[in-house]
Design a protein around this motif. Structure first.
Motif, PDB file in Angstrom:
ATOM      1  N   THR A 141       0.819  -1.218   0.000  1.00 18.29           N
ATOM      2  CA  THR A 141       0.000   0.000   0.000  1.00 18.29           C
ATOM      3  C   THR A 141       0.852   1.268   0.000  1.00 18.29           C
ATOM      4  N   ALA A 142       2.086   1.146  -0.503  1.00 18.97           N
ATOM      5  CA  ALA A 142       2.959   2.307  -0.692  1.00 18.97           C
ATOM      6  C   ALA A 142       3.661   2.106  -2.031  1.00 18.97           C
ATOM      7  N   GLY A 143       4.041   3.213  -2.670  1.00 14.89           N
ATOM      8  CA  GLY A 143       4.577   3.141  -4.029  1.00 14.89           C
ATOM      9  C   GLY A 143       6.041   2.735  -4.047  1.00 14.89           C
ATOM     10  N   ALA A 144       6.337   1.625  -4.732  1.00 10.62           N
ATOM     11  CA  ALA A 144       7.707   1.105  -4.811  1.00 10.62           C
ATOM     12  C   ALA A 144       8.395   1.629  -6.068  1.00 10.62           C
ATOM     13  N   ALA A 145       9.734   1.481  -6.088  1.00 11.57           N
ATOM     14  CA  ALA A 145      10.507   1.790  -7.293  1.00 11.57           C
ATOM     15  C   ALA A 145      10.679   0.526  -8.138  1.00 11.57           C
ATOM     16  N   SER A 146      10.648  -0.622  -7.487  1.00 12.74           N
ATOM     17  CA  SER A 146      10.730  -1.904  -8.201  1.00 12.74           C
ATOM     18  C   SER A 146      10.114  -2.974  -7.305  1.00 12.74           C
ATOM     19  N   LEU A 147       9.888  -4.148  -7.879  1.00 13.38           N
ATOM     20  CA  LEU A 147       9.289  -5.240  -7.103  1.00 13.38           C
ATOM     21  C   LEU A 147      10.314  -5.765  -6.091  1.00 13.38           C
ATOM     22  N   PRO A 148      10.030  -5.682  -4.800  1.00 15.49           N
ATOM     23  CA  PRO A 148      10.994  -6.191  -3.820  1.00 15.49           C
ATOM     24  C   PRO A 148      11.299  -7.680  -4.035  1.00 15.49           C
ATOM     25  N   GLU A 149      12.579  -7.968  -4.171  1.00 19.01           N
ATOM     26  CA  GLU A 149      13.043  -9.342  -4.459  1.00 19.01           C
ATOM     27  C   GLU A 149      12.519 -10.388  -3.470  1.00 19.01           C
ATOM     28  N   PRO A 150      12.500 -10.092  -2.148  1.00 15.99           N
ATOM     29  CA  PRO A 150      12.124 -11.150  -1.198  1.00 15.99           C
ATOM     30  C   PRO A 150      10.687 -11.652  -1.358  1.00 15.99           C
ATOM     31  N   TYR A 151       9.818 -10.883  -2.033  1.00 16.33           N
ATOM     32  CA  TYR A 151       8.403 -11.273  -2.053  1.00 16.33           C
ATOM     33  C   TYR A 151       8.183 -12.601  -2.779  1.00 16.33           C
ATOM     34  N   ARG A 152       8.897 -12.796  -3.863  1.00 16.82           N
ATOM     35  CA  ARG A 152       8.682 -13.980  -4.697  1.00 16.82           C
ATOM     36  C   ARG A 152       8.825 -15.280  -3.890  1.00 16.82           C
ATOM     37  N   ASN A 153       9.840 -15.321  -3.035  1.00 15.18           N
ATOM     38  CA  ASN A 153      10.081 -16.543  -2.250  1.00 15.18           C
ATOM     39  C   ASN A 153       9.122 -16.681  -1.070  1.00 15.18           C
ATOM     40  N   GLN A 154       8.297 -15.663  -0.846  1.00  9.24           N
ATOM     41  CA  GLN A 154       7.320 -15.733   0.251  1.00  9.24           C
ATOM     42  C   GLN A 154       5.919 -15.980  -0.290  1.00  9.24           C
ATOM     43  N   LEU A 155       5.842 -16.271  -1.588  1.00  8.58           N
ATOM     44  CA  LEU A 155       4.544 -16.441  -2.250  1.00  8.58           C
ATOM     45  C   LEU A 155       4.271 -17.923  -2.516  1.00  8.58           C
ATOM     46  N   LYS A 156       3.015 -18.337  -2.345  1.00  2.79           N
ATOM     47  CA  LYS A 156       2.623 -19.714  -2.712  1.00  2.79           C
ATOM     48  C   LYS A 156       2.473 -19.810  -4.232  1.00  2.79           C
ATOM     49  N   PRO A 157       2.487 -21.035  -4.784  1.00  2.57           N
ATOM     50  CA  PRO A 157       2.159 -21.197  -6.201  1.00  2.57           C
ATOM     51  C   PRO A 157       0.779 -20.590  -6.471  1.00  2.57           C
ATOM     52  N   PHE A 194       0.397   6.853  -4.686  1.00  4.30           N
ATOM     53  CA  PHE A 194       0.565   6.405  -3.300  1.00  4.30           C
ATOM     54  C   PHE A 194       1.686   7.194  -2.640  1.00  4.30           C
ATOM     55  N   VAL A 195       1.711   7.207  -1.316  1.00  3.31           N
ATOM     56  CA  VAL A 195       2.889   7.690  -0.609  1.00  3.31           C
ATOM     57  C   VAL A 195       4.008   6.665  -0.868  1.00  3.31           C
ATOM     58  N   PRO A 196       5.269   7.123  -0.773  1.00  2.00           N
ATOM     59  CA  PRO A 196       6.363   6.218  -1.145  1.00  2.00           C
ATOM     60  C   PRO A 196       6.619   5.081  -0.164  1.00  2.00           C
ATOM     61  N   LEU A 197       6.986   3.918  -0.736  1.00  2.00           N
ATOM     62  CA  LEU A 197       7.563   2.837   0.054  1.00  2.00           C
ATOM     63  C   LEU A 197       8.979   3.290   0.390  1.00  2.00           C
ATOM     64  N   ILE A 198       9.326   3.263   1.664  1.00  2.00           N
ATOM     65  CA  ILE A 198      10.641   3.713   2.094  1.00  2.00           C
ATOM     66  C   ILE A 198      11.576   2.504   2.148  1.00  2.00           C
ATOM     67  N   GLY A 199      12.768   2.664   1.559  1.00  2.00           N
ATOM     68  CA  GLY A 199      13.763   1.604   1.713  1.00  2.00           C
ATOM     69  C   GLY A 199      14.281   1.041   0.410  1.00  2.00           C
ATOM     70  N   GLU A 200      14.869  -0.138   0.505  1.00  2.00           N
ATOM     71  CA  GLU A 200      15.683  -0.726  -0.561  1.00  2.00           C
ATOM     72  C   GLU A 200      15.011  -0.761  -1.944  1.00  2.00           C
ATOM     73  N   TYR A 201      13.730  -1.117  -2.012  1.00  2.00           N
ATOM     74  CA  TYR A 201      13.060  -1.231  -3.309  1.00  2.00           C
ATOM     75  C   TYR A 201      12.110  -0.053  -3.527  1.00  2.00           C
ATOM     76  N   GLY A 202      12.292   0.982  -2.684  1.00  3.64           N
ATOM     77  CA  GLY A 202      11.455   2.171  -2.780  1.00  3.64           C
ATOM     78  C   GLY A 202      12.307   3.412  -2.845  1.00  3.64           C
TER      79      GLY A 202
END
Ligand code: SAM
Length: 205
Positions: A141-157, A194-202
């Motif tokens: 719910t905040a605007g990212a600059a790119s898709l955060p890498e860790p999300y993929r490995n936390q997702l189910k098929p 959105f307001v910005p996502l703060i941090g590595e992918y934001g």
């Protein structure tokens, strides 16, 4: 709100409409904002942050295609409103927020109104929340600059990530990424702010 702001703009998932009609948005904003709670606009919640526009909350929930038995991660707890709506649409909701005061306020509100399947974490949402993974859905719910890498490995098929991404922190495109056969496919869901996502992918603080 449903008839005026949501249904005319394409929100037709009955479960989403029911959830939006049940959660009292005015209870998630300060007293001086309560009279504006049913306008279709974002409202300030302090710390330069906002409670998202109702249409945006409904749109993201509809895009998540929730049936009721999912484990969901929301990145950006803010007021706790989005988590409350999600709690009526999924089985378990984990929500992560970087500002400790928001966690405190949201915990108190969600407890008071009985949203007992919401678990609030204070952490950097760029990293997801590994301890409660895997998720059927991750909603950012905040605007990212790119898709955060860790999300993929936390997702189910077949899991989905709903996330606004932009090249500047002032405007984003909403994407739905779906994990199928180990690959993430992406769909463009339109322009949002959105307001910005703060941090590595934001973005920097
Ligand atoms: N879902 C919220 C609600 O219903 O009120 C609205 C969230 S507001 C638009 C975006 C939130 O993302 C803010 O509370 C902000 O502090 C949070 N945020 C920004 N960067 C973050 C990060 N790296 N980790 C966790 N939360 C973050």
């Amino acid at each position: 709100m449903l008839a005026q702001h949501l249904q005319p703009r394409g929100i037709d998932d009955r479960r989403v409409l029911d959830a939006m009609s049940q959660v009292p948005r005015e209870k998630f904003v300060s007293l001086d904002q309560q009279s504006l709670a049913y306008n279709d606009c974002a409202l300030p919640i302090g710390y330069n942050q906002t409670i998202s526009q109702p249409f945006t909350v409904a749109y993201m929930c509809q895009a998540a295609q929730l049936k009721g038995d999912e484990n969901v991660l929301e990145v950006g707890t803010g007021s706790g409103y989005g988590a409350a709506v999600l709690s009526l649409l999924a089985s378990e909701v984990h929500t992560v927020e970087r500002i400790p005061e928001f966690k405190k306020q949201a915990t108190e509100r969600l407890h008071r109104f009985g949203y007992s399947n919401v678990h609030i974490h204070t952490a950097d949402g760029n990293q997801g929340v590994q301890e409660a993974a895997p998720y059927d859905v991750i909603i950012v719910t905040a605007g990212a600059a790119s898709l955060p890498e860790p999300y993929r490995n936390q997702l189910k098929p077949d899991g989905r990530i709903i996330i606004p991404i932009g090249t500047e922190h002032t405007g984003q495109t909403m994407y739905r990424f779906t994990l199928k056969n180990g690959e993430l496919s992406e769909e463009n869901l339109g322009a949002f702010t959105f307001v910005p996502l703060i941090g590595e992918y934001g973005w920097p603080v």
